[in-house]
Design an enzyme around this catalytic site. Structure first.
Site, PDB file in Angstrom:
ATOM      1  CG  HIS A 235      -1.618   0.217   1.370  1.00 14.83           C
ATOM      2  ND1 HIS A 235      -2.234   1.943   1.235  1.00 14.83           N
ATOM      3  CD2 HIS A 235      -2.929   0.837   1.235  1.00 14.83           C
ATOM      4  CE1 HIS A 235      -2.911   2.610   0.713  1.00 14.83           C
ATOM      5  NE2 HIS A 235      -4.139   1.789   1.498  1.00 14.83           N
ATOM      6  CG  HIS A 346      -2.872  -2.772   2.292  1.00 12.31           C
ATOM      7  ND1 HIS A 346      -2.817  -2.887   3.892  1.00 12.31           N
ATOM      8  CD2 HIS A 346      -3.588  -2.841   2.032  1.00 12.31           C
ATOM      9  CE1 HIS A 346      -4.524  -2.309   3.743  1.00 12.31           C
ATOM     10  NE2 HIS A 346      -4.427  -1.958   2.722  1.00 12.31           N
ATOM     11  NE  ARG A 381      -7.355  -5.919  -1.056  1.00  8.13           N
ATOM     12  CZ  ARG A 381      -7.659  -4.692  -0.510  1.00  8.13           C
ATOM     13  NH1 ARG A 381      -8.885  -4.306  -1.440  1.00  8.13           N
ATOM     14  NH2 ARG A 381      -6.741  -3.998  -0.050  1.00  8.13           N
TER      15      ARG A 381
END
Ligand SMILES: Cc1cc2nc3c(=O)[nH]c(=O)nc-3n(C[C@H](O)[C@H](O)[C@H](O)COP(=O)(O)OP(=O)(O)OC[C@H]3O[C@@H](n4cnc5c(N)ncnc54)[C@H](O)[C@@H]3O)c2cc1C
Length: 616
Positions: A235, A346, A381
Site C-alpha cells: 500500500h 498490505h 487488488r
C-alpha cells in the site's frame, strides 16, 4: 470432542458472513477463532466497500475496473459474480444496521478510490471495517451461533490419500488459549477457513500480529494448492515508523502526494498522467519508491501526503480517524502539516485455491476472505474490493458448506482437478539445495502421515493426539531457537528481497534464508512453561505457518519472470501475455513444494476481456 455441521475457522468479515449464511441454510454452525470476533483484522479496514449502487454506475463497469486492476490475471466469472452480487450484499449490510456515511439528501455516500472509473466506494467514515465487524457480529449473536473465542486452530483433520483430490476434511484441532487444552472439532458438513492474510511474513506491514497465514499454511500442508501467492500488495500510504495505514480515502477525498522538492510527482514525473494519486496501488507504490531511490524522497525514506487543503470541516467529517493515527503514531497534525508515508505490505492477492462457492479440492474444506483465492484480484487488488469479497464469497461458502444449492449462482471457476492441460515447472531452487531439507516430510499431510483411518471420529482423535504430542515436545525441550529470532530473520528477508521491486538474485537469497528458517525451526523451543495464555506456544505455531507461506510467495515470484500488477521484475519489466497469462499454483507434494500453472479465464458471461495496456 465438539461436533457441529459447519465449523468456521476465523471470525473476521469473511468468517462472520459465512457463519450467518450457513445458519440461514439450516446448519448447526460454530465459529472457532483465536481472537474475539470484533478484534479481527477486518476492524482495521478504513476506506470502504465497492458496490455499483448509483445511477450512472453498473456492475459491468465495476467488473471491467477490477479486471483491468488485476492486470488481466483475475478470472472473469469470479470477477463478474463479485460485481453483480456486491450491491445486494452491501444493501443487506445497510439493512442490518451498517452506519454508512450519507449525503445531505440521505443517500449513502460513495467516494472515489484508486483504479475505479466511478466513485463507488461506500464507507462509514474512515472506520468501515470496524462497523462491518460489529454489524455482522450482532447478527451472529442474534442467531445464537456458537463462538469458541480464543481457540487457536493448529491443524486440519484431513485424510491422506496420495491424491489431494481424493482427501476429505472431517474437522479441526484447536488449542484453548484460556485453559491450555487441545481438542477436536468435528464438522459433519464442512470446515470453512476464513483466517485472513499472512502480512506478518513482512516486517513493515499494515497487518496486525494476528495475520500469520495460518489457514493458508494448514490447507497447503493438507494438499490444497495455493494460487498466485507472488502477488503481494504494497500500500502506498503507510506511516514510516509503524506500518499503520493511512487510508486511500485520503487520496479519494483529494489528498495530494509530494516529493521532497514539493513536486506533485504522480503528474510532474509522468507516473499517472490521468489519475495521478488515484492510480492503482501498485503504480503509486512504485512511483513513491522511485522518487526515494532517485534522491527525491523526504529524509531519503518517504514522501508527503497532504490533506490540509480539504479543510478541517471535511477532514473531521470524513477522515477524523486519520488525524488520530497520524498524531498518535507519527506525532503529526494532519490539519496543519503533511503526513509522512511510504509503501508497506498490505494484502495478499493469492491464497487457497477455491471455486466461487469457496470449495477447495479437498472434500468438505472451504475457504473465504483474504486467505482464499477465488481469483478476483489477480495481480493487483483495487482498494475497496476486499470487503465486498468477504461478504459475497463468505456468504456463498457458508451456504455451500451447509449443503444449500445456490441454483444458477453455482458457477464453477476454472478450478479443476484435472491437470492434463496444466504445465508443471521445475523449481529453480529446491528446498533440498544447500543441504537444507524441509522441516519434516511427515508435515506433508494434515494427519501427519498417519495412513487411512476409518471414519471421521478416529481421524480426528488421531489428529488431536498428534497435536498434543507436538505441544508436549515443544514445551519439554529445555533450550532451543526462539520463534521470535526465526520470525525476524524471515521478515527481514521478505522485506529486503520480496518487496515492491524484485530481482532474481534477491529472490534466490530470500529463498535460501527461508530455507534456513526451516532448518532453525527444527530446533525451536517454547520458553514460557505456562499452560494457559501461552502466547509463546501460539506464536511458535504461527511462525511455522509463516515459513510455509513465505516460501510459496518467494518461489512464485522467482519463477514468474515478468512484470504484472504488483509483481515487478528487474530482468523483464514488461507484461508478457504470451507466456504468463496464467495462474501460479504451488502444492506441498511429498515433503516439498511443486509448482504448476493454469490459464486465466478471460471469458465472462457475455464478453471476453481482452488484455489491454494498463495506464491510469
Ligand atoms: C489496515 C487495513 C485497511 C484496509 N482497508 C480496506 C478497505 O477500506 N476496504 C477493503 O475492501 N479492504 C480493506 N483492507 C483489506 C481487508 O480489510 C482485509 O482483506 C479483510 O478484512 C480480511 O478479512 P478476513 O475475514 O479474511 O480476515 P480477518 O479479518 O483478518 O479475520 C481473520 C480471522 O481468523 C482468525 N484466525 C486466524 N488464524 C486462526 C487460527 N489459527 N485459529 C483460529 N482463528 C484464527 C482470527 O481470529 C480472525 O477472527 C484493509 C486491510 C488493512 C490491513
Amino acid at each position: 470432542m465438539y461436533e457441529h455441521d459447519v465449523i468456521v475457522v476465523g471470525a473476521g468479515g469473511a468468517g462472520l458472513r459465512a457463519a450467518i449464511a450457513a445458519h440461514e441454510a439450516g446448519a448447526d454452525v460454530a465459529m472457532v477463532t483465536k481472537l474475539h470476533p470484533v478484534r479481527s483484522h477486518t476492524g482495521a479496514a478504513e476506506g470502504g466497500i465497492n458496490a455499483a449502487l448509483r445511477e450512472g454506475d453498473d456492475w459491468e463497469l465495476h467488473a471491467y475496473d477490477t479486471m483491468k486492476g488485476s492486470d488481466y490475471l483475475g478470472d472473469a466469472p469470479a470477477i463478474e459474480t463479485l460485481a453483480k452480487d456486491a450491491p445486494e450484499d452491501t444493501i443487506t449490510l445497510e439493512h442490518w444496521g451498517m452506519p454508512f456515511s450519507r449525503e445531505d439528501d440521505g443517500t449513502v455516500s460513495q467516494r472515489p478510490f484508486g483504479g475505479l472509473s466511478f466513485p463507488r466506494t461506500t464507507y462509514a467514515g474512515a472506520e468501515t471495517g470496524h462497523h462491518l465487524l460489529h454489524v455482522l457480529y450482532e447478527q451472529v449473536v442474534k442467531r445464537g451461533i456458537q463462538v469458541y473465542n480464543e481457540w487457536f486452530v493448529m491443524n486440519l483433520a484431513v485424510t491422506d490419500e496420495p491424491d489431494p483430490n481424493d482427501r476429505t476434511c472431517h474437522g479441526v484441532v484447536a488449542y484453548d488459549v484460556q485453559s491450555g487444552t487441545v481438542e477436536g472439532f468435528k464438522a459433519n458438513n464442512g470446515v470453512i477457513i476464513a483466517t485472513g492474510g499472512p502480512g506478518q511474513a513482512f516486517d513493515h506491514t499494515t497487518n496486525a500480529v494476528s495475520c500469520t497465514g495460518d489457514g493458508q499454511a494448514m490447507a497447503y500442508r493438507a494438499g490444497v494448492p495455493l494460487e498466485d501467492m507472488e502477488f503481494v500488495q504494497f500500500h502506498p500510504t503507510t506511516l514510516p515508523s509503524t506500518g499503520v495505514l493511512i487510508s486511500e480515502g485520503v487520496r479519494g477525498e483529494g489528498g495530494i502526494l509530494y516529493n521532497e522538492d514539493g513536486e506533485r510527482f504522480m503528474f510532474e514525473h509522468g507516473y499517472a498522467n490521468n489519475d495521478g494519486e488515484l492510480a492503482s496501488r501498485d503504480v503509486v507504490s512504485r512511483a513513491e519508491l522511485t522518487e526515494v531511490n532517485e534522491g527525491r524522497g523526504v529524509n531519503d525514506e518517504y514522501v508527503h501526503l497532504d490533506m490540509r487543503h480539504l479543510g478541517s470541516e471535511r477532514i473531521l467529517d470524513r477522515l477524523e480517524n486519520i488525524l488520530h493515527l497520524a498524531e498518535d503514531f507519527e506525532g503529526v497534525d494532519g490539519l496543519v502539516e503533511p503526513m509522512p508515508v511510504k509503501p508497506g505490505q498490505h494484502y495478499e492477492m493469492g491464497g487457497i485455491e477455491t471455486d466461487e462457492n469457496g470449495k477447495t479440492c479437498v472434500d468438505g474444506l472451504y475457504a473465504a476472505g483474504e486467505c482464499a483465492c477465488v481469483s478476483v484480484h489477480g495481480a493487483n487488488r483495487l482498494g475497496g474490493n476486499a470487503l465486498p469479497e468477504l461478504v459475497v464469497f463468505g456468504k456463498r461458502a457458508g451456504y455451500h458448506a451447509a449443503g444449500k444449492d445456490l441454483g444458477e449462482a453455482e458457477i464453477e471457476t476454472g478450478y479443476s482437478t484435472d491437470v492434463e492441460d496444466e504445465t508443471e515447472t521445475e523449481l529453480p531452487i529446491t528446498p533440498g539445495e544447500a543441504g537444507i531439507e524441509p522441516v519434516s516430510t511427515s508435515e506433508s499431510v494434515a494427519t501427519d502421515g498417519s495412513g487411512q483411518v476409518a471414519g471421521g471420529d478416529a481421524l480426528l482423535e488421531q489428529a488431536v493426539g498428534a497435536e498434543r504430542e507436538r505441544v508436549e515436545r515443544l514445551m519439554e525441550k529445555e533450550s532451543g531457537t526462539k520463534h521470535a529470532d526465526i520470525r525476524s530473520k524471515l521478515q527481514n528477508a521478505m522485506t529486503r528481497d520480496v518487496n515492491v521491486f524484485r530481482e532474481e538474485e534477491g529472490l534466490k537469497r530470500a529463498l535460501k534464508e527461508i530455507q534456513e528458517c526451516r532448518e532453525l525451526y527444527q530446533d525451536v523451543s517454547v520458553e514460557d512453561p505456562s499452560r494457559t495464555f501461552n502466547t509463546d506456544l501460539q506464536m511458535t505455531y504461527e511462525t511455522r505457518n509463516l515459513i510455509d507461506v513465505a516460501e510459496t510467495i518467494t518461489l512464485g515470484a522467482l519463477v514468474r519472470n515478468e512484470f504484472r500488477g504488483a509483481h515487478w521484475r528487474l530482468e523483464n519489466q514488461i507484461r508478457d501475455d504470451e507466456n504468463w497469462l496464467k495462474h501460479t499454483l504451488i502444492s506441498w507434494n511429498g515433503g516439498k513444494p511443486s509448482i504448476w500453472y493454469r490459464p486465466v479465464i478471460l471469458e465472462g458471461e457475455d464478453k471476453t476481456y481482452e488484455p489491454k495496456v494498463r495506464s491510469y
